[in-house]
Structures are given as C-alpha cells and as structure tokens.
Design a protein around this motif. Structure first.
Motif, PDB file in Angstrom:
ATOM      1  N   LYS A 108       6.716 -12.421 -22.257  1.00  0.00           N
ATOM      2  CA  LYS A 108       5.307 -12.668 -21.956  1.00  0.00           C
ATOM      3  C   LYS A 108       4.385 -12.252 -23.101  1.00  0.00           C
ATOM      4  O   LYS A 108       3.427 -12.971 -23.410  1.00  0.00           O
ATOM      5  N   PRO A 109       4.623 -11.102 -23.768  1.00  0.00           N
ATOM      6  CA  PRO A 109       3.738 -10.747 -24.891  1.00  0.00           C
ATOM      7  C   PRO A 109       3.720 -11.795 -26.000  1.00  0.00           C
ATOM      8  O   PRO A 109       2.694 -11.989 -26.653  1.00  0.00           O
ATOM      9  N   LEU A 110       4.843 -12.494 -26.207  1.00  0.00           N
ATOM     10  CA  LEU A 110       4.883 -13.540 -27.222  1.00  0.00           C
ATOM     11  C   LEU A 110       4.028 -14.727 -26.781  1.00  0.00           C
ATOM     12  O   LEU A 110       3.246 -15.277 -27.576  1.00  0.00           O
ATOM     13  N   HIS A 134      -4.163 -16.316 -29.944  1.00  0.00           N
ATOM     14  CA  HIS A 134      -4.469 -16.864 -31.269  1.00  0.00           C
ATOM     15  C   HIS A 134      -5.256 -18.161 -31.156  1.00  0.00           C
ATOM     16  O   HIS A 134      -6.247 -18.365 -31.879  1.00  0.00           O
ATOM     17  N   LEU A 135      -4.846 -19.032 -30.240  1.00  0.00           N
ATOM     18  CA  LEU A 135      -5.533 -20.308 -30.084  1.00  0.00           C
ATOM     19  C   LEU A 135      -6.936 -20.111 -29.517  1.00  0.00           C
ATOM     20  O   LEU A 135      -7.890 -20.790 -29.944  1.00  0.00           O
ATOM     21  N   THR A 161      13.956 -19.551 -41.632  1.00  0.00           N
ATOM     22  CA  THR A 161      13.176 -18.549 -40.905  1.00  0.00           C
ATOM     23  C   THR A 161      13.656 -18.448 -39.460  1.00  0.00           C
ATOM     24  O   THR A 161      14.486 -19.246 -39.013  1.00  0.00           O
ATOM     25  N   PRO A 162      13.100 -17.516 -38.683  1.00  0.00           N
ATOM     26  CA  PRO A 162      13.478 -17.419 -37.263  1.00  0.00           C
ATOM     27  C   PRO A 162      12.814 -18.483 -36.386  1.00  0.00           C
ATOM     28  O   PRO A 162      13.093 -18.535 -35.190  1.00  0.00           O
ATOM     29  N   LEU A 163      11.941 -19.307 -36.983  1.00  0.00           N
ATOM     30  CA  LEU A 163      11.138 -20.243 -36.198  1.00  0.00           C
ATOM     31  C   LEU A 163      11.767 -21.637 -36.172  1.00  0.00           C
ATOM     32  O   LEU A 163      12.133 -22.181 -37.215  1.00  0.00           O
ATOM     33  N   VAL A 217       1.367 -16.918 -38.099  1.00  0.00           N
ATOM     34  CA  VAL A 217       1.400 -15.738 -37.222  1.00  0.00           C
ATOM     35  C   VAL A 217       2.802 -15.536 -36.661  1.00  0.00           C
ATOM     36  O   VAL A 217       3.331 -14.418 -36.638  1.00  0.00           O
ATOM     37  N   LEU A 218       3.420 -16.622 -36.193  1.00  0.00           N
ATOM     38  CA  LEU A 218       4.755 -16.498 -35.605  1.00  0.00           C
ATOM     39  C   LEU A 218       5.801 -16.079 -36.635  1.00  0.00           C
ATOM     40  O   LEU A 218       6.739 -15.352 -36.305  1.00  0.00           O
TER      41      LEU A 218
END
Length: 281
Positions: free
Chosen positions: A196-198, A205-206, A11-13, A272-273
C-alpha cells in the motif's frame, strides 16, 4: 506479423502495455467497422512511455489489438456462447470475475464498449486456441521474464501495467456506465498486488503534479497484476489508468499538445520509482 515487443532493461522497473496494439490480423474476421473497433484500443499508450527503455526500464508491448485477444484476462474468462463447439479448457465460475465476460469483455471480446457486436459468426474453438498460443502465452511469458530478471538483479521488482481509459465510462465498459473518470486510476486489487505505501506514493506524486487520482475505483487491476505479483516476496504490480482526454482527441484518435505535458509527468513518476526501494517503505 510481429505480435509483441520485449525490450529487456537493467532496473527494477517493468512497464507493460497490453492494450495499445493496432496490428489487426487478417484472421480476425470481425463484422463491425474498424473505426468502431478501434475505440477498444488504449491508443498511443506506448508513445507516452517511449522514453522508458532508454532509462533502463524493462518494456513489453502488445501489437495485437485488445479486441482480438485481451491479454489482461485469464484464459478461463471465456464466453462459451461465442463458440461453435464446447470449450475443452477450464472456464471461470466466480461471478465477480465473470462480470466482465457478461459485459462482453472476456478473453475474446463479444461487443465493443458501446455494445456493438464484434462478430456475425460463431468462433471456432481452434482459432481461439490459436490466439491464445500466439498472443496470450508469449505476452505473459515476456512479462514474467522481465519481472524475474528485475527481481534477480535487485531483490525486488516494481511492475506498472500501463493503460488508458475514456473520459466517461461507456455503456458496456464497466459496472459504472456514464461515470466521469479521474485523470488517473491507480489499482492494486485492494492492496493485494502491491504494498500500500508504494501505491500511495504513486497516488501522491500524481496529485502533487495537479492531477485528480482515484484509487482502486473503478479499475482495481486485472489479470496481469494479479498473476505477476507477490508483495510479500517484494514483487509489486500496479495498474495505472490514464484518462485519454489528457493526451488525445477521443473522436479522431489524434494526440493533442497535452500529451507532452503528460509524458513529462510520466517520466517524473518513473524517476521516482527508480529511486524507490519498496522494502524500505
């Protein structure tokens, strides 16, 4: 002794845990008691994310302890007063960057967070160079390799640098001793290591899950997010600090029932990520 784990993902994570190591090398030769030294660990952080590799997330984990060598510092963040001879490599001179070194928290720690000296001897230049070669260099190489692989496959990468923090800042831990920490601290070095939006998405979310969240205070993120990020090129890195009171007894280091609730939250954040493309935010 295995000094790190690197589990490639699809994945991208990318997640990495540089401070949860508990394998203390015999050549450490520290003077303080191990129980005191263990307070430096981000104990159990690797367990909080143990679900991630099965979700296709890239995972890197240090087994060497943070107090032996701090992979979240640059090799230039050296306290040369600890050495038995002149250090032959470059040394950082920026006062802001060297603030942690003054607190005893450079690449090689001088004291614990409570100010207890780690050594009763000068360190040999050769042994510090050995620690860098065996620990720092391969750890950063593994993080870089994972981020590069994620980027090549997906056109972007999201890197979460995973940490924990005490409920209350210790005397020699930060520039804010005695400060009560939020449940989470999200750091992107004032918007320089991630869009910043990320970062705002992570914070939101938290908070929606009922947690208190601080942004870039008192932890902005250090070397791992700085070195391995480039938001303009769609390579995003965020440091995520978790308050230890949420999952462990800080005195005994035992995990508490709260750890399962926390793991569910972290899994939801990962989900979510995995659905988020920062290029569209």
């Amino acid at each position: 002794m295995q000094l790190l784990t690197h589990l490639p993902g699809s994945t991208p994570l990318v997640l990495d845990s540089p401070h949860s190591g508990t394998a203390y090398p015999e050549n450490f030769r520290h003077a303080c008691e191990l129980a005191v030294l263990r307070s430096a660990e981000d104990t159990h952080v690797e367990k909080l994310y143990d679900f991630a590799p099965a979700m296709g997330v890239h995972w890197i984990e240090a087994h060497f302890p943070r107090s032996y060598l701090d992979a979240n510092r640059n090799t230039t963040e050296m306290d040369v007063s600890m050495l038995d001879a002149p250090w032959p490599e470059p040394v950082e001179t920026d006062p802001k960057i060297m603030s942690k070194v003054r607190l005893g928290k450079g690449l090689i720690w001088r004291t614990t967070d409570e100010g207890v000296p780690l050594y009763d001897r000068k360190l040999q230049v050769a042994e510090v160079q050995m620690r860098i070669a065996r620990c720092w260099t391969p750890y950063h190489a593994a993080v870089a390799e994972a981020i590069d692989a994620a980027f090549r496959q997906h056109g972007y990468s999201i890197h979460i640098n995973c940490h924990s923090m005490p409920a209350v800042a210790s005397a020699s831990a930060t520039d804010f001793p005695g400060e009560e920490h939020a449940d989470f601290v999200v750091g992107d070095r004032d918007g320089t290591t991630a869009a910043k939006p990320l970062s705002e998405l992570v914070c939101s979310h938290l908070r929606e899950r009922g947690y208190s969240v601080a942004y870039n205070h008192p932890y902005k993120g250090v070397e791992l997010v700085r070195r391995h990020s480039s938001p303009d090129e769609h390579r995003h890195s965020i440091q995520l600090e978790i308050n230890r009171k949420l999952y462990m007894d800080e005195a005994t280091l035992e995990m508490t029932p709260g750890s399962e609730v926390l793991k569910a939250t972290l899994r939801s954040l990962v989900e979510v990520l995995l659905k988020t493309d920062p290029r569209t935010l």
